[in-house]
Scaffold this motif. Sequence first.
Motif, mmCIF file in Angstrom:
data_model
loop_
_atom_site.group_PDB
_atom_site.id
_atom_site.type_symbol
_atom_site.label_atom_id
_atom_site.label_comp_id
_atom_site.label_asym_id
_atom_site.label_seq_id
_atom_site.Cartn_x
_atom_site.Cartn_y
_atom_site.Cartn_z
ATOM 1 N N ASP A 125 0.799 -1.240 0.000
ATOM 2 C CA ASP A 125 0.000 0.000 0.000
ATOM 3 C C ASP A 125 0.824 1.279 0.000
ATOM 4 O O ASP A 125 0.336 2.324 0.454
ATOM 5 C CB ASP A 125 -0.968 0.009 1.203
ATOM 6 C CG ASP A 125 -1.947 -1.154 1.155
ATOM 7 O OD1 ASP A 125 -2.709 -1.223 0.179
ATOM 8 O OD2 ASP A 125 -1.924 -2.008 2.065
ATOM 9 N N CYS A 126 2.062 1.203 -0.469
ATOM 10 C CA CYS A 126 2.849 2.439 -0.588
ATOM 11 C C CYS A 126 2.439 3.192 -1.858
ATOM 12 O O CYS A 126 1.890 2.611 -2.791
ATOM 13 C CB CYS A 126 4.344 2.119 -0.649
ATOM 14 S SG CYS A 126 5.028 1.576 0.928
ATOM 15 N N ARG A 127 2.695 4.492 -1.865
ATOM 16 C CA ARG A 127 2.487 5.325 -3.057
ATOM 17 C C ARG A 127 3.815 6.017 -3.345
ATOM 18 O O ARG A 127 4.276 6.803 -2.516
ATOM 19 C CB ARG A 127 1.428 6.413 -2.808
ATOM 20 C CG ARG A 127 0.075 5.894 -2.367
ATOM 21 C CD ARG A 127 -0.699 5.341 -3.552
ATOM 22 N NE ARG A 127 -1.981 4.816 -3.127
ATOM 23 C CZ ARG A 127 -2.177 3.553 -2.700
ATOM 24 N NH1 ARG A 127 -1.158 2.707 -2.622
ATOM 25 N NH2 ARG A 127 -3.378 3.145 -2.360
ATOM 26 N N ILE A 128 4.379 5.732 -4.487
ATOM 27 C CA ILE A 128 5.671 6.311 -4.857
ATOM 28 C C ILE A 128 5.430 7.231 -6.045
ATOM 29 O O ILE A 128 5.040 6.771 -7.127
ATOM 30 C CB ILE A 128 6.692 5.201 -5.238
ATOM 31 C CG1 ILE A 128 6.767 4.107 -4.148
ATOM 32 C CG2 ILE A 128 8.070 5.814 -5.520
ATOM 33 C CD1 ILE A 128 7.264 4.565 -2.804
ATOM 34 N N GLY A 129 5.631 8.539 -5.839
ATOM 35 C CA GLY A 129 5.338 9.517 -6.888
ATOM 36 C C GLY A 129 6.287 9.392 -8.072
ATOM 37 O O GLY A 129 7.361 8.789 -7.976
ATOM 38 N N SER A 130 5.878 9.998 -9.184
ATOM 39 C CA SER A 130 6.718 9.955 -10.384
ATOM 40 C C SER A 130 8.084 10.595 -10.115
ATOM 41 O O SER A 130 8.210 11.510 -9.301
ATOM 42 C CB SER A 130 6.023 10.697 -11.524
ATOM 43 O OG SER A 130 4.845 10.013 -11.876
ATOM 44 N N PHE A 131 9.089 10.086 -10.796
ATOM 45 C CA PHE A 131 10.476 10.593 -10.753
ATOM 46 C C PHE A 131 11.143 10.439 -9.383
ATOM 47 O O PHE A 131 12.109 11.143 -9.079
ATOM 48 C CB PHE A 131 10.559 12.053 -11.226
ATOM 49 C CG PHE A 131 9.944 12.242 -12.584
ATOM 50 C CD1 PHE A 131 10.576 11.753 -13.714
ATOM 51 C CD2 PHE A 131 8.711 12.864 -12.737
ATOM 52 C CE1 PHE A 131 9.999 11.890 -14.972
ATOM 53 C CE2 PHE A 131 8.126 13.002 -13.985
ATOM 54 C CZ PHE A 131 8.774 12.523 -15.108
ATOM 55 N N CYS A 132 10.630 9.548 -8.555
ATOM 56 C CA CYS A 132 11.327 9.240 -7.298
ATOM 57 C C CYS A 132 12.479 8.272 -7.558
ATOM 58 O O CYS A 132 12.469 7.513 -8.527
ATOM 59 C CB CYS A 132 10.375 8.559 -6.307
ATOM 60 S SG CYS A 132 9.186 9.680 -5.559
ATOM 61 N N HIS A 133 13.447 8.299 -6.655
ATOM 62 C CA HIS A 133 14.521 7.302 -6.633
ATOM 63 C C HIS A 133 14.625 6.764 -5.210
ATOM 64 O O HIS A 133 14.944 7.516 -4.277
ATOM 65 C CB HIS A 133 15.837 7.940 -7.067
ATOM 66 C CG HIS A 133 17.023 7.022 -6.951
ATOM 67 N ND1 HIS A 133 18.316 7.479 -7.066
ATOM 68 C CD2 HIS A 133 17.124 5.686 -6.745
ATOM 69 C CE1 HIS A 133 19.155 6.464 -6.924
ATOM 70 N NE2 HIS A 133 18.447 5.360 -6.722
ATOM 71 N N VAL A 134 14.342 5.483 -5.067
ATOM 72 C CA VAL A 134 14.472 4.783 -3.792
ATOM 73 C C VAL A 134 15.791 4.022 -3.891
ATOM 74 O O VAL A 134 15.911 3.041 -4.622
ATOM 75 C CB VAL A 134 13.263 3.840 -3.574
ATOM 76 C CG1 VAL A 134 13.399 3.086 -2.268
ATOM 77 C CG2 VAL A 134 11.955 4.642 -3.600
ATOM 78 N N ALA A 135 16.809 4.507 -3.177
ATOM 79 C CA ALA A 135 18.192 4.057 -3.369
ATOM 80 C C ALA A 135 18.411 2.643 -2.802
ATOM 81 O O ALA A 135 17.529 2.079 -2.125
ATOM 82 C CB ALA A 135 19.135 5.069 -2.708
ATOM 83 N N PRO A 136 19.600 2.072 -3.059
ATOM 84 C CA PRO A 136 19.855 0.706 -2.599
ATOM 85 C C PRO A 136 19.630 0.541 -1.090
ATOM 86 O O PRO A 136 20.021 1.397 -0.292
ATOM 87 C CB PRO A 136 21.326 0.490 -2.953
ATOM 88 C CG PRO A 136 21.553 1.373 -4.135
ATOM 89 C CD PRO A 136 20.718 2.602 -3.865
ATOM 90 N N GLY A 137 19.002 -0.581 -0.740
ATOM 91 C CA GLY A 137 18.885 -0.941 0.667
ATOM 92 C C GLY A 137 17.932 -0.105 1.487
ATOM 93 O O GLY A 137 17.939 -0.181 2.716
ATOM 94 N N VAL A 138 17.089 0.680 0.830
ATOM 95 C CA VAL A 138 16.069 1.453 1.565
ATOM 96 C C VAL A 138 14.929 0.509 1.949
ATOM 97 O O VAL A 138 14.612 -0.429 1.215
ATOM 98 C CB VAL A 138 15.530 2.594 0.664
ATOM 99 C CG1 VAL A 138 14.251 3.205 1.227
ATOM 100 C CG2 VAL A 138 16.601 3.664 0.479
ATOM 101 N N HIS A 139 14.307 0.776 3.092
ATOM 102 C CA HIS A 139 13.108 0.016 3.473
ATOM 103 C C HIS A 139 11.979 0.994 3.788
ATOM 104 O O HIS A 139 12.078 1.790 4.726
ATOM 105 C CB HIS A 139 13.393 -0.856 4.697
ATOM 106 C CG HIS A 139 14.446 -1.889 4.434
ATOM 107 N ND1 HIS A 139 14.306 -2.861 3.453
ATOM 108 C CD2 HIS A 139 15.659 -2.086 4.986
ATOM 109 C CE1 HIS A 139 15.389 -3.618 3.433
ATOM 110 N NE2 HIS A 139 16.228 -3.163 4.343
#
Length: 213
Positions: free
Chosen positions: A136-150
């Motif tokens: 149920d997460c919402r990740i907006g356009s042009f986001c970057h979720v970097a390595p190893g993020v939780h």
Amino acid sequence: MSGILIIGAGGHAKVVADILFLQGETVLGYVDDDPSSWGTVRLGLPVLGKIDDFEQHSPGGLVMGIGDNAVRRSIVMRLGERAAGMWRSAIHPRATVAASVQLGVGAVILAHAVVNPDSIIGDHVIINTGATVDHDCRIGSFCHVAPGVHLAGGTKLGEGVFVGVGASAIPGRVIGHWAIVGAGAVVINNIPDHVTAIGIPARWDDPQAKRNR
Ligand code: JB2
């Protein structure tokens, strides 16, 4: 010849190329605005020329291969209608994306990333190596979720958010548009638009408070 063209020719572009190879795609090469890259070869593929000339190579699809969120957005806007309908995703075969996830156009999801049920991923998002995005997460356009993020369940990222390597967020937090979360930060409070939040717990400068000092 039809095949995929990668926009950009730096480190991220090579990671994208590697995923496309694993997906069995035909990859034509890269286009990049740095003239010094033209004619060079990366992972066996040529840098063919500048981005705005992409049609000269008759691609069947495009994948964005630049890591910077604002640069990705500006190129997508610049190419506009010329590239509409051509953007493709690159999803590593060893990434886990639940069947009910809604993926925007041009998503790039790297090895061992996990996106859990009912999350919604915007356009041209990068979910980097080993990052997890829970249900149920919402990740907006042009986001970057970097390595190893939780990101725990129900986290919401606005447009263009960068979450630095190894950062995390507890359930249901909202991170505002174009905010930056520093490496290793732990988000336990909602974060406003455009701020840089760092540390444990993640804190940021409040410009209003600064003016009142
Ligand atoms: O303003 C720009 C611009 N800035 C950089 N306009 C245009 N048109 N192109 C730009 N570029 C291009 O992006 C450069 O010419 C170069 O081809 C590419 C940046 O390459 P670099 O290797 O510096 O970064 P990257 O985007 O491939 O990778 C970054 O993001 C990844 C997700 C790095 O931070 C990586 O470590 C990270 N894994």
